[in-house]
Design a protein around this motif. Structure first.
Motif, PDB file in Angstrom:
ATOM      1  N   VAL A   1       0.633  -1.221  -0.133  1.00  0.00           N
ATOM      2  CA  VAL A   1       0.095   0.056   0.205  1.00  0.00           C
ATOM      3  C   VAL A   1       0.878   1.310   0.043  1.00  0.00           C
ATOM      4  CG1 VAL A   1      -1.630   1.482   1.224  1.00  0.00           C
ATOM      5  CG2 VAL A   1      -2.094  -0.985   1.083  1.00  0.00           C
ATOM      6  N   GLU A   2       1.895   1.205   0.908  1.00  0.00           N
ATOM      7  CA  GLU A   2       2.751   2.426   0.996  1.00  0.00           C
ATOM      8  C   GLU A   2       3.504   2.626  -0.351  1.00  0.00           C
ATOM      9  OE1 GLU A   2       4.256   5.537   2.668  1.00  0.00           O
ATOM     10  OE2 GLU A   2       2.825   3.867   3.712  1.00  0.00           O
ATOM     11  N   MET A   3       3.880   1.577  -1.154  1.00  0.00           N
ATOM     12  CA  MET A   3       4.227   1.562  -2.694  1.00  0.00           C
ATOM     13  C   MET A   3       3.308   2.184  -3.432  1.00  0.00           C
ATOM     14  SD  MET A   3       7.460   1.068  -3.950  1.00  0.00           S
ATOM     15  CE  MET A   3       7.531   2.401  -5.114  1.00  0.00           C
ATOM     16  N   ARG A   4       2.133   1.882  -3.504  1.00  0.00           N
ATOM     17  CA  ARG A   4       1.135   2.383  -4.202  1.00  0.00           C
ATOM     18  C   ARG A   4       0.895   4.069  -4.113  1.00  0.00           C
ATOM     19  NH1 ARG A   4      -2.906   0.050  -7.021  1.00  0.00           N
ATOM     20  NH2 ARG A   4      -2.419  -2.095  -6.124  1.00  0.00           N
ATOM     21  N   LEU A   5       1.002   4.316  -2.752  1.00  0.00           N
ATOM     22  CA  LEU A   5       1.102   5.797  -2.379  1.00  0.00           C
ATOM     23  C   LEU A   5       2.122   6.675  -3.075  1.00  0.00           C
ATOM     24  CD1 LEU A   5      -0.023   5.387   1.445  1.00  0.00           C
ATOM     25  CD2 LEU A   5      -1.412   6.419  -0.245  1.00  0.00           C
ATOM     26  N   VAL A   6       3.457   5.970  -2.940  1.00  0.00           N
ATOM     27  CA  VAL A   6       4.429   6.596  -3.660  1.00  0.00           C
ATOM     28  C   VAL A   6       4.258   6.613  -4.995  1.00  0.00           C
ATOM     29  CG1 VAL A   6       6.869   6.483  -3.899  1.00  0.00           C
ATOM     30  CG2 VAL A   6       5.823   5.846  -1.615  1.00  0.00           C
ATOM     31  N   ALA A   7       3.936   5.706  -5.530  1.00  0.00           N
ATOM     32  CA  ALA A   7       3.606   5.587  -7.108  1.00  0.00           C
ATOM     33  C   ALA A   7       2.492   6.669  -7.573  1.00  0.00           C
ATOM     34  CB  ALA A   7       3.293   4.255  -7.583  1.00  0.00           C
ATOM     35  N   ALA A   8       1.620   6.764  -6.996  1.00  0.00           N
ATOM     36  CA  ALA A   8       0.611   7.905  -7.110  1.00  0.00           C
ATOM     37  C   ALA A   8       1.115   9.347  -7.117  1.00  0.00           C
ATOM     38  CB  ALA A   8      -0.734   7.645  -6.067  1.00  0.00           C
ATOM     39  N   GLY A   9       1.880   9.428  -5.937  1.00  0.00           N
ATOM     40  CA  GLY A   9       2.551  10.676  -5.943  1.00  0.00           C
ATOM     41  C   GLY A   9       3.373  10.996  -6.964  1.00  0.00           C
ATOM     42  N   ALA A  10       4.103   9.913  -7.295  1.00  0.00           N
ATOM     43  CA  ALA A  10       5.129  10.161  -8.644  1.00  0.00           C
ATOM     44  C   ALA A  10       4.665  10.440  -9.780  1.00  0.00           C
ATOM     45  CB  ALA A  10       5.933   8.910  -8.903  1.00  0.00           C
ATOM     46  N   ARG A  11       3.234   9.992 -10.008  1.00  0.00           N
ATOM     47  CA  ARG A  11       2.412  10.197 -11.145  1.00  0.00           C
ATOM     48  C   ARG A  11       1.913  11.819 -11.065  1.00  0.00           C
ATOM     49  NH1 ARG A  11       2.675   6.799 -15.373  1.00  0.00           N
ATOM     50  NH2 ARG A  11       2.381   4.514 -14.777  1.00  0.00           N
ATOM     51  N   ARG A  12       1.696  12.256  -9.895  1.00  0.00           N
ATOM     52  CA  ARG A  12       1.100  13.523  -9.756  1.00  0.00           C
ATOM     53  C   ARG A  12       2.336  14.361  -9.761  1.00  0.00           C
ATOM     54  NH1 ARG A  12      -2.954  14.818  -4.822  1.00  0.00           N
ATOM     55  NH2 ARG A  12      -2.503  16.750  -5.904  1.00  0.00           N
ATOM     56  N   ASP A  13       3.536  14.119  -9.700  1.00  0.00           N
ATOM     57  CA  ASP A  13       4.710  14.927  -9.814  1.00  0.00           C
ATOM     58  C   ASP A  13       4.966  15.080 -11.105  1.00  0.00           C
ATOM     59  OD1 ASP A  13       5.350  14.659  -7.074  1.00  0.00           O
ATOM     60  OD2 ASP A  13       6.729  13.348  -6.996  1.00  0.00           O
ATOM     61  N   MET A  14       4.411  14.160 -11.924  1.00  0.00           N
ATOM     62  CA  MET A  14       4.689  14.021 -13.518  1.00  0.00           C
ATOM     63  C   MET A  14       3.554  14.878 -14.060  1.00  0.00           C
ATOM     64  SD  MET A  14       6.356  10.368 -13.735  1.00  0.00           S
ATOM     65  CE  MET A  14       6.859  10.418 -15.605  1.00  0.00           C
ATOM     66  N   GLY A  15       2.661  15.404 -13.306  1.00  0.00           N
ATOM     67  CA  GLY A  15       1.394  15.939 -13.965  1.00  0.00           C
ATOM     68  C   GLY A  15       0.388  14.980 -14.536  1.00  0.00           C
ATOM     69  N   GLN A  16       0.549  13.617 -14.145  1.00  0.00           N
ATOM     70  CA  GLN A  16      -0.597  12.731 -14.609  1.00  0.00           C
ATOM     71  C   GLN A  16      -1.634  12.588 -13.513  1.00  0.00           C
ATOM     72  OE1 GLN A  16       2.315   9.373 -15.429  1.00  0.00           O
ATOM     73  NE2 GLN A  16       3.156  10.518 -17.020  1.00  0.00           N
ATOM     74  N   LEU A  17      -2.415  13.338 -13.447  1.00  0.00           N
ATOM     75  CA  LEU A  17      -3.517  13.204 -12.250  1.00  0.00           C
ATOM     76  C   LEU A  17      -4.387  12.019 -12.534  1.00  0.00           C
ATOM     77  CD1 LEU A  17      -4.925  16.899 -11.430  1.00  0.00           C
ATOM     78  CD2 LEU A  17      -3.658  15.226  -9.837  1.00  0.00           C
ATOM     79  N   ASP A  18      -4.870  11.820 -13.718  1.00  0.00           N
ATOM     80  CA  ASP A  18      -5.698  10.649 -13.852  1.00  0.00           C
ATOM     81  C   ASP A  18      -5.144   9.235 -13.558  1.00  0.00           C
ATOM     82  OD1 ASP A  18      -7.903  12.399 -14.677  1.00  0.00           O
ATOM     83  OD2 ASP A  18      -7.366  12.257 -16.757  1.00  0.00           O
ATOM     84  N   ALA A  19      -3.649   9.294 -13.966  1.00  0.00           N
ATOM     85  CA  ALA A  19      -3.012   8.082 -13.819  1.00  0.00           C
ATOM     86  C   ALA A  19      -3.052   7.911 -12.190  1.00  0.00           C
ATOM     87  CB  ALA A  19      -1.669   8.044 -14.404  1.00  0.00           C
ATOM     88  N   ALA A  20      -2.583   8.960 -11.600  1.00  0.00           N
ATOM     89  CA  ALA A  20      -2.579   8.862 -10.228  1.00  0.00           C
ATOM     90  C   ALA A  20      -3.717   8.236  -9.417  1.00  0.00           C
ATOM     91  CB  ALA A  20      -2.067  10.224  -9.476  1.00  0.00           C
ATOM     92  N   ILE A  21      -4.865   8.904  -9.984  1.00  0.00           N
ATOM     93  CA  ILE A  21      -6.138   8.387  -9.417  1.00  0.00           C
ATOM     94  C   ILE A  21      -6.451   6.871  -9.561  1.00  0.00           C
ATOM     95  CG2 ILE A  21      -8.533   8.494  -9.703  1.00  0.00           C
ATOM     96  CD1 ILE A  21      -8.259  11.587 -10.394  1.00  0.00           C
TER      97      ILE A  21
END
Length: 255
Positions: A134-154
């Motif tokens: 779950v922690e890894m999923r949170l980090v991956a979603a944060g990385a997506r947001r860092d890259m401006g990929q909001l839909d992918a983060a969701i």
């Protein structure tokens, strides 16, 4: 650095104590006491915790638990390059994978979200326990947001753990991250629902979900200890009395 006399070193976890048994007893006790100070201070005073971690590191740099503690202290102070180096050293010594998510988050802190995403796809993730995944999923979603990929983060946060009605230690943070991503994407109503769900699971106050909900609902909190309004009211009363006195004086002069 001074350590309160009531800190004995016996407060550390049994597995850490076991690691320290490779050291001479006096040295092991000194290291243990410094590690206790790191654990006690890392949330409330991370800078001091960092200082104690450096002492422990000087005393026992070849102990994995010491390198791990030094990594977390550096991480808490946003010293991501240093933290990553310590986590890597701890992982080499212990052979475990539990530090994988925080190592990936260090990559994010260093401005390398693509590396964090690459780590999310490595075989090490499958070796993590549920909390680590779950922690890894949170980090991956944060990385997506860092890259401006909001839909992918969701989409990254959508998982059986998110959908589950059971409350686990990670539930509030996972729901909160999902709500925050939804809000960033302009999906305000859905975000509100998930902030409410995060608050429902947040028994320890790990998130500020209640504040985010209030903000969405347009609620403003008034500080009960803020006496500035009282001071303004007092000044107004003084000015009113002064004006009344001036009027009275004018009436006396006319009479």
């Amino acid at each position: 650095m001074p350590i309160p006399p009531e800190v004995t070193g016996e407060e550390i976890d049994a597995d850490v104590r076991q690691e320290l048994m490779s050291l001479p007893k006096g040295l092991a006790d000194d290291v243990a006491r410094n590690l206790v100070m790191v654990a006690q201070l890392i949330d409330e005073d991370p800078e001091k915790a960092y200082g104690y971690s450096r002492v422990a590191l000087r005393l026992a740099s070849r102990v994995a638990a010491v390198r791990e503690a030094a990594g977390f202290a550096a991480y808490a102070n946003q010293k991501y390059s240093e933290a990553l180096a310590e986590f890597r050293a701890a992982r080499r010594m212990s052979g475990g994978v539990e530090l994988w998510p925080v190592m990936a988050d260090c990559e994010r802190g260093l401005g390398r979200p693509e590396r964090a995403l690459a780590m999310a796809g490595e075989p090490e993730v499958q070796k993590l326990d549920k909390a680590g995944q779950v922690e890894m999923r949170l980090v991956a979603a944060g990385a997506r947001r860092d890259m401006g990929q909001l839909d992918a983060a969701i989409v990254t946060l959508q998982s059986p753990e998110l959908a589950s009605g059971a409350h686990q230690p990670w539930t509030a943070r996972l729901r909160y991250a999902y709500a925050d991503a939804l809000l960033a994407a302009g999906r305000e109503q859905e975000a509100r629902e998930w902030f409410a769900k995060a608050l429902e699971a947040d028994k320890d106050g790990a998130t500020d979900a209640s504040d985010r909900l209030a903000e969405l609902d347009g609620v403003e909190f008034v500080d009960a200890f803020d006496d500035s309004d009282d001071e303004d009211e007092t000044e107004d009363r003084v000015e009113d009395r002064a004006e009344a006195k001036d009027v009275a004086d004018e009436d006396d002069d006319e009479s």
